[in-house]
Design a protein around this motif. Structure first.
Motif, PDB file in Angstrom:
ATOM      1  N   LEU A 383       0.860  -1.163   0.000  1.00 63.78           N
ATOM      2  CA  LEU A 383       0.000   0.000   0.000  1.00 63.78           C
ATOM      3  C   LEU A 383       0.901   1.218   0.000  1.00 63.78           C
ATOM      4  CD1 LEU A 383      -2.675   1.591   0.395  1.00 63.78           C
ATOM      5  CD2 LEU A 383      -2.328   1.309   2.860  1.00 63.78           C
ATOM      6  N   LEU A 384       0.751   2.093  -0.987  1.00 66.50           N
ATOM      7  CA  LEU A 384       1.552   3.313  -1.030  1.00 66.50           C
ATOM      8  C   LEU A 384       0.951   4.347  -0.087  1.00 66.50           C
ATOM      9  CD1 LEU A 384       2.470   1.836  -3.674  1.00 66.50           C
ATOM     10  CD2 LEU A 384       2.940   4.118  -4.576  1.00 66.50           C
ATOM     11  N   LEU A 385       1.810   4.982   0.706  1.00 67.12           N
ATOM     12  CA  LEU A 385       1.355   5.935   1.706  1.00 67.12           C
ATOM     13  C   LEU A 385       1.247   7.332   1.103  1.00 67.12           C
ATOM     14  CD1 LEU A 385       3.433   4.698   4.767  1.00 67.12           C
ATOM     15  CD2 LEU A 385       1.243   3.868   3.887  1.00 67.12           C
ATOM     16  N   GLU A 386       0.710   8.251   1.909  1.00 66.45           N
ATOM     17  CA  GLU A 386       0.516   9.622   1.434  1.00 66.45           C
ATOM     18  C   GLU A 386       1.835  10.315   1.134  1.00 66.45           C
ATOM     19  OE1 GLU A 386      -2.068  11.987   3.863  1.00 66.45           O
ATOM     20  OE2 GLU A 386      -3.304  10.253   4.374  1.00 66.45           O
ATOM     21  N   THR A 387       2.893   9.854   1.808  1.00 66.90           N
ATOM     22  CA  THR A 387       4.208  10.476   1.622  1.00 66.90           C
ATOM     23  C   THR A 387       4.844  10.104   0.294  1.00 66.90           C
ATOM     24  OG1 THR A 387       5.140   8.604   2.833  1.00 66.90           O
ATOM     25  CG2 THR A 387       4.737  10.621   4.071  1.00 66.90           C
ATOM     26  N   SER A 388       4.288   9.129  -0.386  1.00 63.31           N
ATOM     27  CA  SER A 388       4.941   8.574  -1.558  1.00 63.31           C
ATOM     28  C   SER A 388       4.701   9.404  -2.811  1.00 63.31           C
ATOM     29  CB  SER A 388       4.441   7.142  -1.802  1.00 63.31           C
ATOM     30  OG  SER A 388       5.039   6.597  -2.944  1.00 63.31           O
ATOM     31  N   GLY A 389       5.785   9.649  -3.564  1.00 59.78           N
ATOM     32  CA  GLY A 389       5.644  10.176  -4.907  1.00 59.78           C
ATOM     33  C   GLY A 389       5.420   8.999  -5.846  1.00 59.78           C
ATOM     34  N   PRO A 390       5.398   9.203  -7.150  1.00 59.09           N
ATOM     35  CA  PRO A 390       5.205   8.100  -8.095  1.00 59.09           C
ATOM     36  C   PRO A 390       6.319   7.053  -7.963  1.00 59.09           C
ATOM     37  CG  PRO A 390       4.940  10.214  -9.186  1.00 59.09           C
ATOM     38  CD  PRO A 390       5.490  10.508  -7.838  1.00 59.09           C
ATOM     39  N   LEU A 391       5.937   5.797  -7.926  1.00 57.62           N
ATOM     40  CA  LEU A 391       6.902   4.691  -7.936  1.00 57.62           C
ATOM     41  C   LEU A 391       6.902   4.067  -9.320  1.00 57.62           C
ATOM     42  CD1 LEU A 391       6.644   2.650  -4.600  1.00 57.62           C
ATOM     43  CD2 LEU A 391       8.483   4.121  -5.379  1.00 57.62           C
ATOM     44  N   LEU A 392       8.077   3.951  -9.896  1.00 57.81           N
ATOM     45  CA  LEU A 392       8.213   3.429 -11.249  1.00 57.81           C
ATOM     46  C   LEU A 392       9.007   2.131 -11.249  1.00 57.81           C
ATOM     47  CD1 LEU A 392       9.419   6.788 -12.858  1.00 57.81           C
ATOM     48  CD2 LEU A 392       7.063   5.971 -12.756  1.00 57.81           C
ATOM     49  N   ARG A 393       8.915   1.400 -12.334  1.00 55.31           N
ATOM     50  CA  ARG A 393       9.809   0.261 -12.532  1.00 55.31           C
ATOM     51  C   ARG A 393      11.240   0.805 -12.591  1.00 55.31           C
ATOM     52  NH1 ARG A 393      12.093  -2.189 -17.078  1.00 55.31           N
ATOM     53  NH2 ARG A 393      12.509  -4.413 -16.852  1.00 55.31           N
ATOM     54  N   GLY A 394      12.114   0.262 -11.762  1.00 55.89           N
ATOM     55  CA  GLY A 394      13.481   0.750 -11.683  1.00 55.89           C
ATOM     56  C   GLY A 394      13.738   1.689 -10.517  1.00 55.89           C
ATOM     57  N   SER A 395      12.680   2.086  -9.796  1.00 58.32           N
ATOM     58  CA  SER A 395      12.852   2.979  -8.649  1.00 58.32           C
ATOM     59  C   SER A 395      13.731   2.327  -7.583  1.00 58.32           C
ATOM     60  CB  SER A 395      11.491   3.323  -8.034  1.00 58.32           C
ATOM     61  OG  SER A 395      10.723   4.132  -8.898  1.00 58.32           O
ATOM     62  N   GLN A 396      14.625   3.115  -7.005  1.00 53.97           N
ATOM     63  CA  GLN A 396      15.509   2.642  -5.942  1.00 53.97           C
ATOM     64  C   GLN A 396      14.864   2.929  -4.586  1.00 53.97           C
ATOM     65  OE1 GLN A 396      18.447   1.029  -6.505  1.00 53.97           O
ATOM     66  NE2 GLN A 396      18.203   1.223  -8.718  1.00 53.97           N
ATOM     67  N   VAL A 397      14.863   1.939  -3.705  1.00 55.99           N
ATOM     68  CA  VAL A 397      14.261   2.071  -2.373  1.00 55.99           C
ATOM     69  C   VAL A 397      15.159   1.368  -1.348  1.00 55.99           C
ATOM     70  CG1 VAL A 397      11.890   2.207  -3.231  1.00 55.99           C
ATOM     71  CG2 VAL A 397      12.882  -0.036  -2.708  1.00 55.99           C
ATOM     72  N   ILE A 398      14.823   1.521  -0.093  1.00 52.71           N
ATOM     73  CA  ILE A 398      15.420   0.729   0.986  1.00 52.71           C
ATOM     74  C   ILE A 398      14.324  -0.177   1.518  1.00 52.71           C
ATOM     75  CG2 ILE A 398      16.589   0.731   3.219  1.00 52.71           C
ATOM     76  CD1 ILE A 398      18.252   2.049   1.114  1.00 52.71           C
ATOM     77  N   LEU A 432       3.012   3.872  -9.887  1.00 55.46           N
ATOM     78  CA  LEU A 432       2.107   3.748  -8.753  1.00 55.46           C
ATOM     79  C   LEU A 432       2.064   5.081  -8.022  1.00 55.46           C
ATOM     80  CD1 LEU A 432       3.224   0.270  -7.355  1.00 55.46           C
ATOM     81  CD2 LEU A 432       1.206   0.786  -8.746  1.00 55.46           C
ATOM     82  N   LEU A 433       0.859   5.457  -7.558  1.00 51.87           N
ATOM     83  CA  LEU A 433       0.662   6.740  -6.899  1.00 51.87           C
ATOM     84  C   LEU A 433       0.227   6.537  -5.457  1.00 51.87           C
ATOM     85  CD1 LEU A 433      -1.289   8.520  -9.795  1.00 51.87           C
ATOM     86  CD2 LEU A 433       1.177   8.595  -9.323  1.00 51.87           C
ATOM     87  N   ALA A 434       0.268   7.605  -4.668  1.00 57.12           N
ATOM     88  CA  ALA A 434      -0.099   7.548  -3.257  1.00 57.12           C
ATOM     89  C   ALA A 434      -1.491   6.945  -3.075  1.00 57.12           C
ATOM     90  CB  ALA A 434      -0.051   8.949  -2.656  1.00 57.12           C
ATOM     91  N   ASN A 435      -1.600   6.098  -2.020  1.00 60.04           N
ATOM     92  CA  ASN A 435      -2.855   5.448  -1.617  1.00 60.04           C
ATOM     93  C   ASN A 435      -3.300   4.326  -2.550  1.00 60.04           C
ATOM     94  OD1 ASN A 435      -3.295   7.114   0.714  1.00 60.04           O
ATOM     95  ND2 ASN A 435      -3.903   8.754  -0.678  1.00 60.04           N
TER      96      ASN A 435
END
Length: 483
Positions: A383-398, A432-435
């Motif tokens: 579930l993407l939270l309100e703090t999240s910007g767009p998540l794309l294929r290839g996005s780097q995360v922890i 992917l977008l917030a919420n």
């Protein structure tokens, strides 16, 4: 967050294929967990427990009074002597921080005291008539959310501390114009860790003259958000109190301005919580929180919470992801020697026959016949939270899971999910977008020891963070490849 509840109810064991779509073979956890049979001594010791163990995370926005509240409660319950409390009061006054004396019961480092904030997870203990409670006092400042995650991921229940002061509660929700505050972020995180019981401690009621209207306004504002996170009304307890004035912590309010309240005290609310279910009958699992040396336990000592099974002195264990065997040399809880620990216990475990270099924070001690190999590619429901910007294929995360954290890349956006957790057909995903809820594939830079949620809940919950923000929370639905 409702997706997490639905996933919990609907997830079933996923059949593990021997070959991925890419043609690579994956190493199977073998044999299946349901073939494990616990030894008799494990279940016997579990039945003999006089009081249930409860790990309690203390969370909330910075300066809500979390450490002060717990320090005051520990003092009232006799866990801090008068001599020690006098020492804290004297030192706090000498530093020009007289009001911080109770917080200093838990904030022990010189840097924490100088800055007036909690930076690491402090651990303390006290008892109620029903429980032996282990307090996990979490930092509220946004810079130390990773420390909060490591501690609160061990929690069975949580106390969400709210600052009742005008503007302070609102800042905890909205982040003082900088996005989501830590009240929201902490609440979403503890729910993603599987916490279903929440005590909302509305602190500093003395600062608003014990106003019933202010207390009710906070409840009205916060209740819809807690429901959105997945908390049921039956699992929430609302407690107005003042830590500094010792109002409604252990005894009923005596201040004439708070006679409108007829509910339980904080201690009574904690004692009314439901005891957690312990996975004593599952294979041994201990995620490693810390590694250190000890005069009594030796050169290779790990600490953490036992998430499954049990272990005793002389037991053989497997250290993952290194795959090295070791023998349990000694066990300590709260500095006291014991002969065994089982699911739910926090312990220091001394090992022999293993090089300390093979021990890693975020690794896992396992039953030797039921290893937990490191996953190198996983499918997760998030579930993407309100703090999240767009998540794309290839996005780097922890990626965070129990005490493990590892840089990772989103390799595939599999499907978007509706409110019921079902895949939306013919929906091509570009981002992917917030919420939004979705199934994605994540590849950590190095293998990470975790489980599919349907097999081992405590080791199957994850969060994705980047640039100091929590982007998404979720569960592991399938491990595609192992190292």
């Amino acid at each position: 967050m409702e997706m997490l509840n639905q996933a919990t109810e609907k997830l079933k064991g996923v059949d593990i294929k021997t070959e991925t779509e890419k043609g690579k073979h994956r190493r199977e956890p073998c044999p299946p967990l349901d073939t494990y049979e616990p030894e008799e001594w494990m279940l016997e010791t579990f039945k003999q427990e006089s009081k249930q163990l409860l790990h309690l995370a203390i969370v909330g926005h910075v300066d809500a009074g979390k450490s002060t509240l717990m320090g005051r409660l520990l003092h009232i319950l006799g866990q801090v002597s008068k001599k020690e409390m006098h020492k804290y009061e004297r030192e706090a006054k000498q530093s020009g921080k007289g009001s911080f004396s109770y917080a200093w019961v838990l904030d022990e480092s010189s840097e924490e005291r100088a800055r007036g904030i909690t930076m690491t997870v402090a651990v303390a203990q006290f008892e109620t008539p029903k429980f032996h409670i282990v307090v996990l006092d979490s930092p509220g400042h946004k810079d130390f959310v990773p420390n909060m995650i490591s501690g609160a991921s061990q929690a069975d229940a949580a106390v969400l501390v709210i600052d009742a002061c005008t503007g302070a509660f609102e800042a905890g929700m909205e982040g003082e114009g900088q996005g989501v505050g830590q009240t929201k972020e902490h609440t979403q995180l503890v729910r993603s860790f599987g916490v279903e019981q929440l005590v909302v401690a509305v602190n500093k009621m003395d600062a608003v003259e014990y106003s019933e209207d202010r207390f009710n306004a906070i409840k009205t504002s916060l209740r819809p958000f807690l429901k959105h996170c997945g908390f049921k009304e039956s699992g929430i307890r609302w407690i107005p109190l003042s830590a500094m004035e010792n109002e409604n912590l252990v005894t009923q309010p005596v201040n004439g301005q708070m006679l409108w309240y007829r509910g339980p005290t904080l201690l009574q609310a904690l004692d009314s919580l439901e005891p957690p279910v312990r996975n004593v009958a599952k294979p041994f699992r201990l995620p490693i929180a810390e590694i250190f040396k000890s005069r009594t336990l030796g050169q290779a000592v790990v600490s953490g919470k036992v998430e499954g099974g049990a272990v005793k002195i002389g037991s053989k264990v497997l250290v993952m992801p290194s795959g090295v065997s070791a023998t349990v040399k000694g066990i300590e809880q709260n500095g006291k020697t014991c002969t065994f620990v089982r699911a739910g216990d926090n312990a220091d475990v001394g090992l022999q026959g293993v090089d300390p270099a093979c021990l890693l924070q975020g690794g896992v001690l396992c039953h030797p016949d039921y290893p937990l190999p490191a996953a190198s590619l996983l499918e997760v429901k998030v579930l993407l939270l309100e703090t999240s910007g767009p998540l794309l294929r290839g996005s780097q995360v922890i990626i965070h899971c129990h005490h493990a954290k590892e840089p990772a890349k989103i390799t595939k956006l599999v499907s978007l999910l509706d409110q019921k957790g079902q895949a939306i057909p013919n929906k091509k995903l570009r981002c992917l977008l917030a919420n939004q809820r979705a199934v994605i594939e994540v590849k950590p830079e190095r293998g990470i020891c975790l489980e599919e949620y349907s097999r081992y809940k405590a080791l199957g919950r994850i969060s994705l963070r980047d640039a100091g923000k929590t982007l998404a929370v979720g569960i592991v639905t399938r491990i595609i490849e192992y190292e």
